[in-house]
Every structure is written in structure tokens, then in C-alpha cells.
Design a protein around this motif. Structure first.
Motif, PDB file in Angstrom:
ATOM      1  N   SER A 123       1.003  -1.126  -0.032  1.00 47.49           N
ATOM      2  CA  SER A 123      -0.065   0.179  -0.072  1.00 47.49           C
ATOM      3  C   SER A 123       1.134   1.208   0.093  1.00 47.49           C
ATOM      4  CB  SER A 123      -0.944   0.178   1.183  1.00 47.49           C
ATOM      5  OG  SER A 123      -1.969  -1.108   1.152  1.00 47.49           O
ATOM      6  N   PHE A 166      -0.720   5.492   9.593  1.00 50.38           N
ATOM      7  CA  PHE A 166      -0.377   5.095   8.277  1.00 50.38           C
ATOM      8  C   PHE A 166      -1.604   5.343   7.451  1.00 50.38           C
ATOM      9  CE2 PHE A 166      -0.733   2.255   4.685  1.00 50.38           C
ATOM     10  CZ  PHE A 166       0.215   2.544   3.848  1.00 50.38           C
ATOM     11  N   THR A 167      -1.582   6.115   6.547  1.00 49.55           N
ATOM     12  CA  THR A 167      -2.626   6.429   5.835  1.00 49.55           C
ATOM     13  C   THR A 167      -2.332   6.319   4.067  1.00 49.55           C
ATOM     14  OG1 THR A 167      -4.451   8.007   5.085  1.00 49.55           O
ATOM     15  CG2 THR A 167      -2.201   8.931   5.822  1.00 49.55           C
ATOM     16  N   THR A 168      -3.346   5.754   3.414  1.00 52.48           N
ATOM     17  CA  THR A 168      -3.218   6.001   2.003  1.00 52.48           C
ATOM     18  C   THR A 168      -3.692   7.095   1.434  1.00 52.48           C
ATOM     19  OG1 THR A 168      -5.102   4.483   1.812  1.00 52.48           O
ATOM     20  CG2 THR A 168      -3.087   3.190   1.631  1.00 52.48           C
ATOM     21  N   TYR A 185     -11.048  -2.656  14.982  1.00 53.47           N
ATOM     22  CA  TYR A 185     -10.941  -2.865  13.761  1.00 53.47           C
ATOM     23  C   TYR A 185      -9.586  -2.238  13.118  1.00 53.47           C
ATOM     24  CZ  TYR A 185     -12.603   2.125  12.377  1.00 53.47           C
ATOM     25  OH  TYR A 185     -12.718   3.348  12.366  1.00 53.47           O
ATOM     26  N   VAL A 186      -8.926  -1.896  14.123  1.00 52.12           N
ATOM     27  CA  VAL A 186      -7.575  -1.166  13.900  1.00 52.12           C
ATOM     28  C   VAL A 186      -6.478  -2.458  14.304  1.00 52.12           C
ATOM     29  CG1 VAL A 186      -5.717   0.442  14.166  1.00 52.12           C
ATOM     30  CG2 VAL A 186      -8.339   1.050  14.186  1.00 52.12           C
ATOM     31  N   ILE A 187      -5.658  -3.130  13.247  1.00 48.47           N
ATOM     32  CA  ILE A 187      -4.743  -4.135  13.578  1.00 48.47           C
ATOM     33  C   ILE A 187      -3.658  -3.630  14.242  1.00 48.47           C
ATOM     34  CG2 ILE A 187      -3.927  -5.991  12.531  1.00 48.47           C
ATOM     35  CD1 ILE A 187      -6.877  -6.199  12.789  1.00 48.47           C
ATOM     36  N   TYR A 231      -0.522  -4.109  11.397  1.00 52.11           N
ATOM     37  CA  TYR A 231      -0.593  -3.547  10.220  1.00 52.11           C
ATOM     38  C   TYR A 231      -0.154  -2.010  10.391  1.00 52.11           C
ATOM     39  CZ  TYR A 231      -1.849  -2.373   5.320  1.00 52.11           C
ATOM     40  OH  TYR A 231      -1.872  -2.124   4.140  1.00 52.11           O
ATOM     41  N   LEU A 278      -4.710   4.601  13.119  1.00 51.83           N
ATOM     42  CA  LEU A 278      -4.963   5.124  11.877  1.00 51.83           C
ATOM     43  C   LEU A 278      -5.766   6.598  12.224  1.00 51.83           C
ATOM     44  CD1 LEU A 278      -8.542   4.766  11.775  1.00 51.83           C
ATOM     45  CD2 LEU A 278      -8.026   2.632  10.914  1.00 51.83           C
ATOM     46  N   ASP A 315     -14.204   6.922   4.115  1.00 44.05           N
ATOM     47  CA  ASP A 315     -13.958   5.491   4.436  1.00 44.05           C
ATOM     48  C   ASP A 315     -15.278   4.922   5.098  1.00 44.05           C
ATOM     49  OD1 ASP A 315     -11.555   3.690   4.702  1.00 44.05           O
ATOM     50  OD2 ASP A 315     -12.822   3.633   6.539  1.00 44.05           O
ATOM     51  N   ARG A 335     -15.555   2.212   7.068  1.00 43.84           N
ATOM     52  CA  ARG A 335     -15.444   1.700   8.372  1.00 43.84           C
ATOM     53  C   ARG A 335     -15.463   2.993   9.317  1.00 43.84           C
ATOM     54  NH1 ARG A 335      -9.980  -1.496   8.038  1.00 43.84           N
ATOM     55  NH2 ARG A 335      -9.522   0.615   7.087  1.00 43.84           N
ATOM     56  N   ARG A 386       1.293  -6.211   3.317  1.00 41.68           N
ATOM     57  CA  ARG A 386       0.875  -7.106   4.198  1.00 41.68           C
ATOM     58  C   ARG A 386       1.496  -8.192   4.676  1.00 41.68           C
ATOM     59  NH1 ARG A 386      -4.094  -5.639   5.154  1.00 41.68           N
ATOM     60  NH2 ARG A 386      -4.814  -4.372   3.731  1.00 41.68           N
TER      61      ARG A 386
HETATM   62  C1  ANZ Z   1      -7.240   7.694   6.371  1.00 37.51           C
HETATM   63  C2  ANZ Z   1      -8.155   7.391   5.124  1.00 37.51           C
HETATM   64  C3  ANZ Z   1      -8.742   7.800   4.805  1.00 37.51           C
HETATM   65  C4  ANZ Z   1      -7.907   5.833   4.973  1.00 37.51           C
HETATM   66  C5  ANZ Z   1      -9.836   7.464   3.618  1.00 37.51           C
HETATM   67  C6  ANZ Z   1      -8.598   5.274   3.943  1.00 37.51           C
HETATM   68  C7  ANZ Z   1      -9.692   6.071   3.329  1.00 37.51           C
HETATM   69  P1  ANZ Z   1      -4.732  -0.622   2.559  1.00 37.51           P
HETATM   70  O1  ANZ Z   1      -5.310   0.190   1.418  1.00 37.51           O
HETATM   71  O2  ANZ Z   1      -5.513  -1.782   2.917  1.00 37.51           O
HETATM   72  O3  ANZ Z   1      -3.415  -0.588   2.675  1.00 37.51           O
HETATM   73  N1  ANZ Z   1      -5.510   1.655   8.390  1.00 37.51           N
HETATM   74  C8  ANZ Z   1      -4.271   2.068   8.530  1.00 37.51           C
HETATM   75  N2  ANZ Z   1      -3.630   1.246   9.692  1.00 37.51           N
HETATM   76  C9  ANZ Z   1      -4.414   0.435   9.782  1.00 37.51           C
HETATM   77  C10 ANZ Z   1      -4.704  -0.725  10.721  1.00 37.51           C
HETATM   78  N3  ANZ Z   1      -3.424  -0.900  11.665  1.00 37.51           N
HETATM   79  N4  ANZ Z   1      -5.572  -1.360  10.739  1.00 37.51           N
HETATM   80  C11 ANZ Z   1      -6.754  -1.065  10.083  1.00 37.51           C
HETATM   81  N5  ANZ Z   1      -6.783  -0.106   9.109  1.00 37.51           N
HETATM   82  C12 ANZ Z   1      -5.546   0.706   9.006  1.00 37.51           C
HETATM   83  O4  ANZ Z   1      -5.535   0.397   3.594  1.00 37.51           O
HETATM   84  C13 ANZ Z   1      -4.813   1.535   4.386  1.00 37.51           C
HETATM   85  C14 ANZ Z   1      -6.085   2.339   5.154  1.00 37.51           C
HETATM   86  O5  ANZ Z   1      -6.271   1.418   6.079  1.00 37.51           O
HETATM   87  C15 ANZ Z   1      -5.329   3.499   5.636  1.00 37.51           C
HETATM   88  O6  ANZ Z   1      -5.534   4.650   4.915  1.00 37.51           O
HETATM   89  C16 ANZ Z   1      -6.146   3.744   7.100  1.00 37.51           C
HETATM   90  O7  ANZ Z   1      -7.160   4.271   6.615  1.00 37.51           O
HETATM   91  C17 ANZ Z   1      -6.380   2.276   7.433  1.00 37.51           C
HETATM   92  F1  ANZ Z   1     -10.822   8.069   2.882  1.00 37.51           F
HETATM   93  O8  ANZ Z   1      -6.083   6.642   6.192  1.00 37.51           O
HETATM   94  B1  ANZ Z   1      -6.608   5.318   5.635  1.00 37.51           B
END
Ligand code: ANZ
Length: 806
Positions: A228, A246-248, A329-331, A334, A339, A346, A348, A422
Motif C-alpha cells: 500500500s 499510516f494512511t493511503t 478494527y484497527v490491527i 498493520y 489510523l 472511508d 469503516r 501485508r
Molecule cells: C485515512 C483514510 C481515509 C484511509 C480514507 C482510507 C480512506 P490498505 O489500502 O488496505 O493498505 N489503516 C491504517 N492502519 C490500519 C490498521 N492498523 N488497521 C486497520 N486499518 C488501518 O488500507 C490503508 C488504510 O487503512 C489507511 O488509510 C487507514 O485508513 C487504514 F478516506 O487513512 B486510511
């Protein structure tokens, strides 16, 4: 009447002759020939070959023999992946020594493999349990340890509470229970020996692009590694600490209205003095402990969490004060285990925000420079918008495209562009007996040291009770402790774990090519001679385990300058399974198991091999049911081949010669596509023809050489019966005379404006303008074709597609 086709006598005779002459031994590299290294996965010596082994080995032998007859020097080695739990379990059950059990199985299986009549390079064999082999497995591990590729760290393991031991992944059934005891397997965090496969994650993904592998296998590896692309952003806390997320979607930072941590987040301990609802937090933490990650993140599962009262965070972009939660739901493993929650974008986070009444700010519009109201939320809305678009409510970043905004906002808050994967580091320690002992000793202070090369191989002790108790069996060995004291001194202790069997199979091909080398695991010269492997045939189940582990291992060795190439396998083909006659997976309990030994006894090895090759295309990972009628058909075909010499005559027939050359051409081109089935069909067509029309002696011999890779015993017999004294398997593969093999005319379908309107008969290599002319001249088509078509799509030999004004 011709002689009876006595496959038992014929096959035995030629197997003995080949073995005596060593015809298939590969010897040293002969640089006058091109090389081809054909690899198949080495089997576990379970003590019995099953039909799956035949499908894996005997069909590939056709390919190998074709390459040999084409004049290549083919390396086709075979060995044994002989450490592992089945031997240990058998030992426990029967009170046997796993070593003796394994050795007798290897011997038995070598004989069974002999009955296949394959062109194996037996001079290059090896076994993972051979001290000359595992010495190098251990040496590589010590090199990894010295170079920080191996380390001791925390990892999740499968723990069977019934057997009191860690299980290998393969021993956990699909329903999550132990294959032996039936207990539900738990996930436990344990300190383990780990390998830093994650350091190679980018290389493992990026270099897939250069490999000639089927896309579906590459995709499976890409998904398994799961890269990611995103950013690490720091959120300050009211306590003076800070938390990284961590954010995407850094572009959505202005919409982050909460910070959410995994319940296991390490900072929680130190935050507890500030948290005013510690009890509630701890209760939630303990309920998460028993849940699996999949359960926690399952779609549709109601979101739960607990707010940390007394602690807040600051959104680093908007500077707004936001609440901090823990939620399952935060792992924890990962990303950073935390988050930023952006409910407007998003799913969730949206559900979570609804439940805990958090503000929902839209910061991305699904439009380019928002001009319409599509995807624009107006006040209340039911669904988050998860796509890309243009920023809004984001101060100076408004109107930027999301892609550009990610980098800019990350920079604005001093974040760091970063990837998350992952893939986890590979935990290789097993608390079992029958594996390669971890070559490590601990000094009196408890510090780990790799065992020096002069003490390798580091043997398994023999004074061990294998019954699993949860303690590693090696810890009960007096012999091992004494050995360590004697070599290293008082107070030194051994490591008690053994290695995962996937370690053994991560480098076996490097030993095949230099299996007698006493001073190196594989010389650079041998590697220059043979590596990389030109084609690796194997089972689909290995896609994300063995195939990934061994690519990693090769890359790690390459990093240390120990191997010449970075990728071991140029090509990969995954095969499917042979199912029982009832269409189900073969299993003793279903009573649908086909025993290859019995089939070979009744029908012959050539028949079994050809039947397996005839079931369907080999390169498509399809499962094929065993068909009793089908194998009988192949047997009848070979009986007819046995009697074919009765049809030899003297008068030349143009038609037969032509068919022979077409057959050669077809067999050769089908082999390139691993379509052994259609190659066999065309051999059958030829036999049908010559039974009616006869053939010349020379044509008969050409046909035998063409059939030789498919039916090596039978063709060798007929070849010698015809007066030859050298092996047919030293002959060249027949070449087709192109002018004879060519079809003079082919029928080409003609489509006009998407409808089939008729056919034309033209030479196979006719040009587009000639095809069009043939269509215009055709009385049944020409009437429709006035003037030049608007568009022409012409596939020579197949179809002429015309778009015309109507
Ligand atoms: C803010 C955000 C805004 C996100 C948005 C997504 C959408 P993938 O693509 O599967 O890698 N995330 C980060 N760490 C996490 C954790 N430890 N457990 C569960 N979820 C976690 O997913 C990356 C996204 O999963 C990250 O980007 C974060 O949510 C969440 F409109 O950040 B995101």
C-alpha cells in the motif's frame, strides 16, 4: 497376428538398461549444447507415490524428452524434501526413529520413481536430510544472522492446544482445526527466529514484471505481499506524546475527526496515567485478545471501540482537537497500529463515526473542479465517498486533485511518504524434532552466537523423546547440552528449535547443480553453467508460500554476493489436480483414490503417463477427474502402435507424407504451449490414417521418434526391434518440412457488420487485399460488398471481418 504387447517385460527391460548406461545422467555442463534446467518440486518421502506425483513428474518428462531430442543439455533433477512433521508424527505413532523411517521411504520411493521411466538426472540428486545438504542450510542461516537478515523477534504462530505445539501452516485445516487432534488452532505471539523477507518486499513485487510467469501467479504474489502506497503522519497528543498513523489518503487529512489505535498499541500502557476510564479500556483490551484479525476486520461487523477519556489529539493540518479511541478494527501489526479516522471518505470510519457521533467533514468532491452536485454531500448523507477527486474544505489545498494533494499535504505536516505491506517477516522456528537444528548457541549472558562453520553440520541429537509437550523436544537432550559445553564451555547452551521445512526447499536447486561440492553449497561456476532455472513446473498450492520464500532466499543470498542471479525461476507453470473418478478430491475416506502402482502394473507406465498428459492442457491449473474409459483408450492406442509395423509397405503416398509432416509440426507447436493433450490427439490421427493407408519404413521410424517422449519404453522397444542398437532417446526430434506441412487452402469465416455471412477458401497466408477480393468474388457474398468497406479486420487463416455502409 502380432506379438502381445507385454508392457511389464518391456518397461522393466528398458528401465534396467537406462539405469545401467546412465543415459539420463547429465554430468558436467557441455557448452557445445544449449542448456535447459527443468525443475519440479521435490517430493516429501511419505513412502508412497500417489497419482499426483505422476501428474507432476511423468507429464513434465514429455517436455524434458522433447528438449533433449532437440539437442539441448537438459538438467532434470529429483530429490527429497525429507524433513518435516509427517515423519515425526509417524515416529511418535509407531515408536520409530524418524531418520530410519525417512531413509526407508526414500529408498522405496526411488524404486517407485524408477517405474516411471523418467529421464531424471539422478547423478544430481540430493535430500534435505543429507548432512551434506543441511550443513549448508545451517551455514546460510548463520550468514543471514551475521548480516541481520535473520533475527529473534515476535511472531504469530499456530498453536494447537491439543498437541501442545506450534503447527506448520499446512497442518491447519481450512476450517482452522488441527489435522491431527481436531482442536481449534489458536494464534499465539511467541518470540521466534525470523527472516526479514519484508526487507525484500519491493524487490519481490517489482521483479515480477520481468518474469515470464502466468499473470494470475504474479497477481497472487502481488496481493500476498500487499503493498500500500501511502504516508506516515504524526498526531500530537494532549499528554505530550505523539502517535504516528499510516494512511493511503493523506489528501483527506482535513477530514480526520478522530485518532484510533489498535487495542494492543504499545503507547497505551504509558497513557494509562492520563486516561480516566482505564477500567473500561482494559475490559475492551481483554475482549479483543481472543479475536482473530479476520474476525475483527470482517465487513459488516458492527464497529466497537472505547474513547480514551482524558486524552485528545490534534489534527496536524486543521489544528482541530480530536478524540482518541481504541477500536478492534484497527490491527496492531498493520502499518503503525493506528489510523486517522476520516468518516466522510472511508466506510469503516463512517460507521464508527455514526455510532460514536463524530463529526463528518467532506473534504473530497468526486468531481474535477466541482461543477455539479454529484458526490457532493449536502448536510446529512448516507454513504461515504471513497473515490478520488478534487479537494474541498481543505484551506489552501482546495481544488487540488487528490493525487497531487497526497504529496503536498504530507509535506505540509512534515509527514513521510511510506509504503506498508501485508507481508510479515517469516517466522521459521519450530518446536519440533525432525528438522534442521537452528545453528545457534547462547553464551552465559544469554547472547546468541552463530555456530562456526567448522562445527557444521550441527546434528540433531538422538536421545530425544518426540512426544510434543509444548517444550521443544531438543531441550530434553542431554547429548546436545553436553556437546555445547564441550565445544563452547561451561554456561553455554544450545538453541532448541528446528527450522520450518520451507527453509529446506528454498535453495535445493542450488545444491542439485553442484551436489558433490564439499567446500561450497554451490560453486559460482556451477551457477553460471545452470542458473537460472529455465522452467519450474509445480503445484498451485505453492504460489504464495514456497515460490515466494525461495525467491526471497535467492535475493538474500544475492545480496550477500553468494549467488550469480537474483531471480531463480525464469518461467513457472502451475498445474491442477487429478481428481477421483467421481470428480471429488481423492481421499481414502471417499474410496476414490487411484493407486499408480496398480495402474502401472495393469496398463504400463507409458499408458499412465500418456493418459495423464491427455487429460487436458497442462499449463492451466485445471483439475481433471480420472476417467477409467480414457486410460483404456490410451492403452488401446499404444497396442495399435505396437502392431503398426504390419502396415509398413513400399509405395510412397503423398498424403501420408503430408500428414506426417503436419503431425510433426503440430506436436512441436503444442509442446511449446504445454498442450500435450492435443499433441497426443494428432499422433492418434496419424495412426488412424496409416492403419488404413500404410506407411514407409522411414515414415514409421520418424513416427516412433516423434512418439518417443510420450511413450519412452514402447518406442525404445520398437526401435530396437527394427534393428537399431543405439537408444531412440539419443535421436533428434523429427523436423517438419514446412512446404509439406502447410495446408494448401484454409476456410476463413466472413463477417459483415457483425453477422456471419459465409466463408471463403484461400491460402493460409493470403494477404488482406486477396482475402477481400475472394469475398467480393464469392457469388454468395459479393452481392453485399459494393465499394470499399469502412473497416477491415483480418486474422489470417481465421476470420475476415468487414464493416460496410448498409
Ligand atoms: C485515512 C483514510 C481515509 C484511509 C480514507 C482510507 C480512506 P490498505 O489500502 O488496505 O493498505 N489503516 C491504517 N492502519 C490500519 C490498521 N492498523 N488497521 C486497520 N486499518 C488501518 O488500507 C490503508 C488504510 O487503512 C489507511 O488509510 C487507514 O485508513 C487504514 F478516506 O487513512 B486510511
Amino acid at each position: 497376428m502380432h506379438k502381445k504387447f507385454d508392457h511389464v517385460a518391456i518397461e522393466k527391460k528398458w528401465q534396467d538398461t537406462w539405469e545401467k548406461s546412465g543415459i539420463y545422467n547429465v554430468g558436467d555442463r557441455d557448452h557445445s549444447k544449449e542448456k535447459e534446467f527443468v525443475l519440479i518440486e521435490w517430493p516429501y518421502p511419505s513412502g508412497n507415490l500417489h497419482i499426483g506425483h505422476w501428474f507432476a513428474f511423468a507429464v513434465v518428462d514429455i517436455y524434458v524428452r522433447v528438449r533433449r531430442m532437440e539437442g539441448k543439455q537438459v538438467l532434470f533433477p529429483m530429490g527429497f524434501d525429507a524433513f518435516g512433521l509427517p515423519a515425526e508424527n509417524a515416529a511418535i505413532k509407531r515408536g520409530l526413529d524418524p531418520k530410519a523411517w525417512t531413509e526407508s521411504n526414500i529408498e522405496f520411493m526411488r524404486n517407485q520413481l524408477g517405474s516411471m521411466g523418467n529421464a531424471f538426472s539422478w547423478d544430481k540428486t540430493t535430500s534435505s536430510t543429507d548432512p551434506d545438504y543441511f550443513k549448508w542450510t545451517q551455514w546460510m542461516f548463520t550468514e543471514f544472522l551475521r548480516n541481520n537478515i535473520a533475527y529473534r523477534g515476535k511472531g504469530k504462530v499456530n498453536w494447537c492446544p491439543g498437541c501442545n505445539t506450534v503447527l506448520a501452516n499446512e497442518q491447519v485445516l481450512a476450517n482452522g482445526t488441527c489435522e491431527r487432534s481436531g482442536d481449534v488452532v489458536e494464534q499465539r505471539e511467541m518470540t521466534q527466529w525470523m527472516l526479514r523477507i519484508t526487507d525484500f518486499a519491493d524487490a519481490l513485487i517489482d521483479e515480477l514484471d520481468h518474469l515470464d510467469w502466468p499473470e494470475h501467479i504474479k497477481d497472487a504474489q502481488r496481493n500476498w505481499i500487499g503493498r500500500s502506497v501511502g504516508a506516515r503522519i504524526t498526531f500530537p497528543l494532549s499528554t505530550g506524546d505523539s502517535i504516528d498513523v499510516f494512511t493511503t489518503r493523506a489528501d483527506t487529512l482535513f477530514g480526520a475527526t478522530a485518532l484510533i489505535l489498535a487495542p494492543e498499541h504499545p503507547l497505551l500502557e504509558s497513557l494509562k496515567s492520563h486516561i480516566t476510564n482505564v477500567e473500561e479500556v482494559e475490559r475492551y483490551q481483554s475482549t479483543t485478545r481472543t479475536k482473530k484479525d479476520e474476525e475483527r476486520t470482517a465487513e459488516g461487523k458492527e464497529k466497537t471501540g472505547v474513547r480514551l477519556e482524558g486524552v485528545t489529539a490534534t489534527n496536524p493540518a486543521s489544528k482541530e482537537e480530536i478524540p482518541v479511541f481504541i477500536a478492534d478494527y484497527v490491527i496492531s501489526t498493520y502499518g503503525t497500529g493506528a489510523l486517522m479516522s476520516v468518516p466522510a471518505h472511508d466506510e469503516r470510519d463512517f460507521e464508527f463515526a455514526k455510532k460514536y457521533e463524530l463529526p463528518i467533514y467532506q473534504v473530497v468532491s468526486g468531481l474535477h473542479k466541482a461543477t455539479s452536485l454529484e458526490h457532493q454531500f449536502t448536510g446529512e448523507f448516507d454513504l461515504p465517498y471513497c473515490g478520488e477527486g478534487v479537494l474541498m474544505q481543505s484551506e489552501q489545498f482546495n481544488d487540488l486533485e487528490t493525487g497531487e494533494a497526497k504529496a503536498k499535504i504530507t509535506e505540509f505536516v512534515n509527514g513521510k511518504l511510506e509504503n506498508t505491506y501485508r507481508l510479515r517477516d517469516w517466522s521459521i522456528g519450530r518446536q519440533r524434532y525432525w528438522g534442521v537444528p537452528i545453528p545457534v548457541v547462547y553464551d552465559p549472558e544469554g547472547k546468541a552466537h552463530p555456530i562456526p562453520k567448522e562445527h557444521l553440520p550441527w546434528h540433531l541429537p538422538t536421545d530425544v523423546d518426540h512426544t510434543p509437550t509444548g517444550e521443544p523436544p531438543l531441550s530434553k537432550s542431554k547429548e546436545l547440552r553436553e556437546r555445547v559445553t564441550q565445544i563452547f564451555g561451561e554456561g553455554w547452551t544450545p538453541d532448541f528449535e528446528t527450522m520450518d521445512t520451507f527453509v529446506d526447499s528454498s535453495w535445493y536447486f542450488l545444491r542439485y547443480i553442484d551436489n558433490a561440492n564439499p567446500t561450497e553449497f554451490s560453486s559460482k561456476k556451477a551457477q553460471e553453467d545452470w542458473m537460472p532455472i529455465d522452467i519450474y513446473f509445480g503445484g498451485a498450492e505453492h504460489t504464495t508460500m514456497h515460490l515466494l520464500y525461495s525467491r526471497f532466499w535467492q535475493k538474500a543470498l544475492h545480496k550477500l554476493g553468494l549467488v550469480t542471479v537474483d531471480e531463480p525461476y525464469t518461467k513457472r507453470i502451475n498445474r491442477g489436480l487429478v481428481l477421483g473418478p467421481d470428480g471429488n478430491k481423492m481421499s481414502k475416506s471417499k474410496g476414490n483414490v487411484i493407486d499408480p502402482d496398480e495402474q502401472v502394473k495393469n496398463m504400463g507406465a507409458d499408458t499412465v503417463k500418456m493418459y495423464l498428459a491427455f487429460m487436458g492442457p497442462y499449463g492451466e491449473t485445471t483439475n481433471y477427474p480420472w476417467d477409467l474409459g480414457g486410460i483404456a483408450g490410451i492403452r488401446r492406442f499404444l497396442e495399435r502402435v505396437y502392431g503398426l509395423r504390419e502396415h509398413i509397405h513400399e509405395g510412397e503416398s503423398k498424403e501420408t507424407t503430408k500428414l506426417l509432416h503436419k503431425t510433426i509440426k503440430k506436436v512441436r507447436s503444442d509442446i511449446e504451449l504445454y498442450k500435450f493433450n492435443t499433441a497426443i490427439s494428432s499422433l492418434m490421427v496419424f495412426v488412424n490414417h496409416v492403419e488404413k493407408h500404410g506407411l514407409l519404413q522411414t515414415e514409421y521410424e520418424t513416427f516412433l521418434t516423434l512418439l518417443a517422449p510420450f511413450a519412452p519404453h514402447l518406442t525404445e522397444e520398437l526401435w530396437h526391434d527394427g534393428g537399431h542398437s543405439t537408444s531412440i532417446h539419443e535421436e533428434g526430434l523429427p523436423e517438419a518440412d514446412e512446404s509439406l506441412a502447410k495446408d494448401e487452402l484454409v476456410t476463413v469465416a466472413v463477417q459483415i457488420n457483425g453477422k456471419m455471412r459465409g466463408t471463403i477458401t484461400i491460402p493460409p497466408d493470403a494477404k488482406e487485399k486477396d482475402a477481400l477480393k475472394a469475398a467480393q468474388d464469392d457469388p454468395s457474398l459479393g452481392g453485399r460488398l459494393h465499394g470499399a468497406p469502412k473497416k477491415i479486420i483480418y486474422v489470417p487463416g481465421r476470420i475476415l471481418n468487414l464493416v460496410i455502409e448498409e
